[in-house]
Motif scaffolding. Structure first.
Motif, PDB file in Angstrom:
ATOM      1  N   GLY A  31      38.544  39.807  33.776  1.00  0.00           N
ATOM      2  CA  GLY A  31      37.975  41.125  33.542  1.00  0.00           C
ATOM      3  C   GLY A  31      37.692  41.510  32.101  1.00  0.00           C
ATOM      4  O   GLY A  31      37.183  42.592  31.842  1.00  0.00           O
ATOM      5  N   THR A  32      38.056  40.665  31.135  1.00  0.00           N
ATOM      6  CA  THR A  32      37.833  41.008  29.732  1.00  0.00           C
ATOM      7  C   THR A  32      36.429  40.592  29.302  1.00  0.00           C
ATOM      8  O   THR A  32      36.019  39.461  29.528  1.00  0.00           O
ATOM      9  CB  THR A  32      38.874  40.290  28.836  1.00  0.00           C
ATOM     10  N   SER A  33      35.689  41.524  28.715  1.00  0.00           N
ATOM     11  CA  SER A  33      34.379  41.188  28.166  1.00  0.00           C
ATOM     12  C   SER A  33      34.592  40.418  26.864  1.00  0.00           C
ATOM     13  O   SER A  33      35.564  40.659  26.148  1.00  0.00           O
ATOM     14  CB  SER A  33      33.575  42.450  27.867  1.00  0.00           C
ATOM     15  N   ILE A  34      33.676  39.503  26.550  1.00  0.00           N
ATOM     16  CA  ILE A  34      33.880  38.653  25.379  1.00  0.00           C
ATOM     17  C   ILE A  34      32.615  38.572  24.536  1.00  0.00           C
ATOM     18  O   ILE A  34      31.502  38.416  25.055  1.00  0.00           O
ATOM     19  CB  ILE A  34      34.324  37.233  25.810  1.00  0.00           C
ATOM     20  N   LEU A  35      32.796  38.734  23.225  1.00  0.00           N
ATOM     21  CA  LEU A  35      31.722  38.497  22.265  1.00  0.00           C
ATOM     22  C   LEU A  35      32.161  37.304  21.426  1.00  0.00           C
ATOM     23  O   LEU A  35      33.156  37.363  20.708  1.00  0.00           O
ATOM     24  CB  LEU A  35      31.503  39.731  21.386  1.00  0.00           C
ATOM     25  N   LEU A  36      31.397  36.219  21.543  1.00  0.00           N
ATOM     26  CA  LEU A  36      31.817  34.943  20.985  1.00  0.00           C
ATOM     27  C   LEU A  36      30.872  34.502  19.878  1.00  0.00           C
ATOM     28  O   LEU A  36      29.654  34.517  20.053  1.00  0.00           O
ATOM     29  CB  LEU A  36      31.830  33.911  22.123  1.00  0.00           C
ATOM     30  N   ILE A  85      39.272  47.018  21.280  1.00  0.00           N
ATOM     31  CA  ILE A  85      38.524  45.877  20.765  1.00  0.00           C
ATOM     32  C   ILE A  85      39.474  45.022  19.946  1.00  0.00           C
ATOM     33  O   ILE A  85      40.158  45.533  19.061  1.00  0.00           O
ATOM     34  CB  ILE A  85      37.357  46.325  19.851  1.00  0.00           C
ATOM     35  N   ALA A  86      39.565  43.729  20.269  1.00  0.00           N
ATOM     36  CA  ALA A  86      40.420  42.841  19.481  1.00  0.00           C
ATOM     37  C   ALA A  86      39.566  41.726  18.903  1.00  0.00           C
ATOM     38  O   ALA A  86      38.581  41.308  19.508  1.00  0.00           O
ATOM     39  CB  ALA A  86      41.530  42.265  20.345  1.00  0.00           C
ATOM     40  N   LEU A  87      39.955  41.252  17.728  1.00  0.00           N
ATOM     41  CA  LEU A  87      39.224  40.169  17.070  1.00  0.00           C
ATOM     42  C   LEU A  87      40.162  38.998  16.818  1.00  0.00           C
ATOM     43  O   LEU A  87      41.257  39.169  16.290  1.00  0.00           O
ATOM     44  CB  LEU A  87      38.648  40.670  15.734  1.00  0.00           C
ATOM     45  N   PRO A 112      42.932  43.932  25.185  1.00  0.00           N
ATOM     46  CA  PRO A 112      41.600  44.428  24.819  1.00  0.00           C
ATOM     47  C   PRO A 112      40.663  44.497  26.023  1.00  0.00           C
ATOM     48  O   PRO A 112      40.809  43.741  26.983  1.00  0.00           O
ATOM     49  CB  PRO A 112      41.104  43.369  23.828  1.00  0.00           C
ATOM     50  N   LYS A 113      39.726  45.435  25.948  1.00  0.00           N
ATOM     51  CA  LYS A 113      38.647  45.454  26.924  1.00  0.00           C
ATOM     52  C   LYS A 113      37.538  44.531  26.453  1.00  0.00           C
ATOM     53  O   LYS A 113      36.817  43.947  27.240  1.00  0.00           O
ATOM     54  CB  LYS A 113      38.100  46.877  27.060  1.00  0.00           C
ATOM     55  N   LEU A 114      37.395  44.462  25.136  1.00  0.00           N
ATOM     56  CA  LEU A 114      36.426  43.539  24.542  1.00  0.00           C
ATOM     57  C   LEU A 114      37.158  42.621  23.574  1.00  0.00           C
ATOM     58  O   LEU A 114      37.808  43.080  22.639  1.00  0.00           O
ATOM     59  CB  LEU A 114      35.336  44.314  23.787  1.00  0.00           C
TER      60      LEU A 114
END
Lengths: 240, 303
Positions: free
Chosen positions: A189-194, A83-85, A158-160
């Motif tokens: 392919g990377t999932s993203i939380l924005l 997980i990266a931010l 990151p995966k996310l």
């Protein structure tokens, strides 16, 4: 078959001292999708991301990443799990060169060959960074710093990928570029939380959205539905 | 005494020597301050402890002098790491004044511990008991006579400083140290175990202080539990002069202070007795006119 979830948040409560910033929210991020959190200042969006990243402790609730409980794990372990931010305000290291900033993103990686490949990939996304490699991070313009912050996060492979206000303070043309990059990263392919103030652009690029209000989830649904929701239109999209 | 060229050169050598020792100690202050904004008052006592380690390594454990010195330097590094773990790490999120008070407490603790364990009577760190007599020989260079010890101390100081610069600017841990000094939370986001890197910073700064202590005792062969007080204070002043938080600043400040002290005494021998006061006068002047030091960045409060 139900969608596979990369991130699942259950009943999350977070406090800053006595302030109850997040009040029992549930969020799901399906693998390979873009999910966005929108809401006004102080709604708890940044707190939510910081808690997932391990910078802030959760009081109650669970954070599951790929099915495993990662609640309140230290930040450096969260990164290693994938997980990266991209933090709000970019937070690049001003005293490190652009190259060193990127290497900070790959800090725990041992696969040097792949790190080189990822570096090339990042330069494809942001050719301008390649010209600035030996420059100190603090000398970059705001737009370049944002590109560096995104690239730095990508260097951990990151995966996310979580992004906090990536378009904040950028010129309109750059805002467009940032959202285009979000689409490209996701398509690989990377999932993203924005998290975004620019709700219109965020909902347009994402699959699913949550509307946060003073620490609670007020509304949720597929982004296309939220875009047409009267309440969302009035409060966040500036249409009436 | 008239100031002739040979005497000037003699003083120059002494100035560089003292300056190098100040620099070695000042680096530790600056590294820790750069990362934690903490003035580690126990630093001068690590300097003292390192010297005792070397003393007992030779006299009690009968190690060869060079091995005893290496072991003592490593011991000082481990001591620094432990001081951080025990005294400062639990206070990482506490107000800064708590850490400062703890640092003063740690300093008093180490001094008292040394009195209890090693005794208050000064011990002699002189050759040939501690290190070979060879170092006391004089070398005649032109019209100047210099002790071999001077070259040894200068050489070791230079080596340690070169190693430190390499470490901070060319290794991954060094890069993480520089990152932490501007933004701890974001450094953690990169996957860096911040507490470990802070511990390593303490260890390296303390090892340098230990080395400084041993070299100091070779030059001024007297070991006692309070020997770290004045050099520690002077090195702290040196770090402030150069710009606390900056490693180059600590080196520059160290050399400047050492040089000024020696030269003032050389040119104004009447004031030799006031030697220590010069350092504090310089400190006051710096704090009045350039509080961020010569190479220091503007002091920015962290938000």
């Amino acid at each position: 078959m139900p969608e596979k979830l990369i991130l699942e948040i259950e009943g999350l409560h977070v406090y800053y001292g006595n302030i109850h910033a997040v009040k029992g929210i549930n969020i799901k991020v399906p693998e390979g999708k873009i999910v966005t959190l929108i809401g006004a200042n102080g709604a708890g969006k940044t707190t939510t991301l910081s808690t997932i990243a391990g910078l802030v402790k959760a009081r109650r609730g669970k954070i599951l990443f790929e099915g495993e409980d990662v609640t309140n794990k230290p930040a450096h372990q969260i990164v290693e799990r994938g997980i990266a931010l991209v933090p709000e305000g970019r937070r690049i290291f001003p005293n490190l060169t652009v190259y060193e900033n990127l290497m900070m993103g790959a800090f725990n990686r041992k696969d040097e060959e792949d790190v080189k490949k990822d570096l090339e990939w990042v330069f494809e996304l942001f050719p301008r960074l390649k010209e600035r490699l030996s420059q100190k991070g603090g000398t970059l313009s705001g737009g370049e710093q944002q590109m560096l912050a995104i690239s730095r996060a990508l260097m951990s492979r990151p995966k996310l990928l979580m992004m906090d206000e990536p378009s904040l303070g950028l010129a309109p043309l750059l805002v467009k570029e940032v959202f285009e990059v979000i689409r490209v990263i996701n398509s690989q392919g990377t999932s993203i939380l924005l998290v975004e103030q620019n709700a219109l652009a965020a909902l347009k690029v994402s699959n699913y959205g949550y509307v946060l209000e003073t620490g609670n989830i007020r509304l949720e649904g597929p982004s296309s539905e939220l875009l047409n929701n009267e309440e969302v239109k009035n409060a966040y999209l500036g249409v009436s | 005494m008239r100031m002739t060229l040979p005497i000037f050169l003699q003083n120059l050598a002494n100035g560089i020597l003292l300056g190098g020792l100040y620099a070695l100690i000042a680096i530790g202050y600056s590294m820790v301050y750069g990362i934690l904004r903490l003035i580690n008052f126990a630093h001068g006592d690590v300097f003292m402890m390192g010297t005792y380690f070397a003393f007992y390594g030779v006299t009690l454990f009968l190690l060869p002098w060079w091995l005893a010195f290496v072991v003592a330097i490593i011991g000082a590094g481990i001591l620094g790491f432990l001081i951080d773990r025990i005294a400062y790490k639990p206070l990482r999120n506490a107000p800064r004044i708590s850490s400062l008070i703890t640092a003063i407490g740690m300093s008093i603790f180490l001094e008292s511990l040394a009195v209890v364990i090693f005794g208050g009577i000064p011990k002699s760190f002189a050759p040939p008991r501690i290190y070979p007599k060879f170092f006391s020989k004089m070398l005649q260079i032109g019209s100047v006579r210099v002790q071999i010890l001077t070259f040894f101390i200068l050489g070791i100081t230079a080596l340690l400083i070169i190693f430190l610069i390499w470490f901070v600017y060319k290794t991954k841990i060094g890069m993480a140290m520089r990152a932490i000094s501007t933004d701890i939370a974001t450094t953690a986001l990169m996957g860096v175990n911040v507490d470990l890197v802070i511990g390593i910073t303490f260890a390296i700064g303390s090892a340098l202080a230990g080395a400084g202590g041993i070299l100091w005792a070779m030059k001024y062969p007297n070991v006692n539990p309070y020997m770290g007080f004045m050099p520690g204070l002077k090195a702290f002043i040196a770090a402030v002069i150069g710009g606390i938080g900056s490693i180059q600043g600590a080196m520059l400040g160290g050399f400047l202070l050492g040089m000024i002290e020696i030269m003032l005494v050389a040119f104004l021998p009447r004031f030799a007795g006031y030697r220590d006061i010069f350092a504090f006068i310089i400190l006051i002047i710096i704090l009045m006119y350039k509080p961020s030091g010569i190479l220091g960045a503007k002091l920015e409060e962290k938000v």
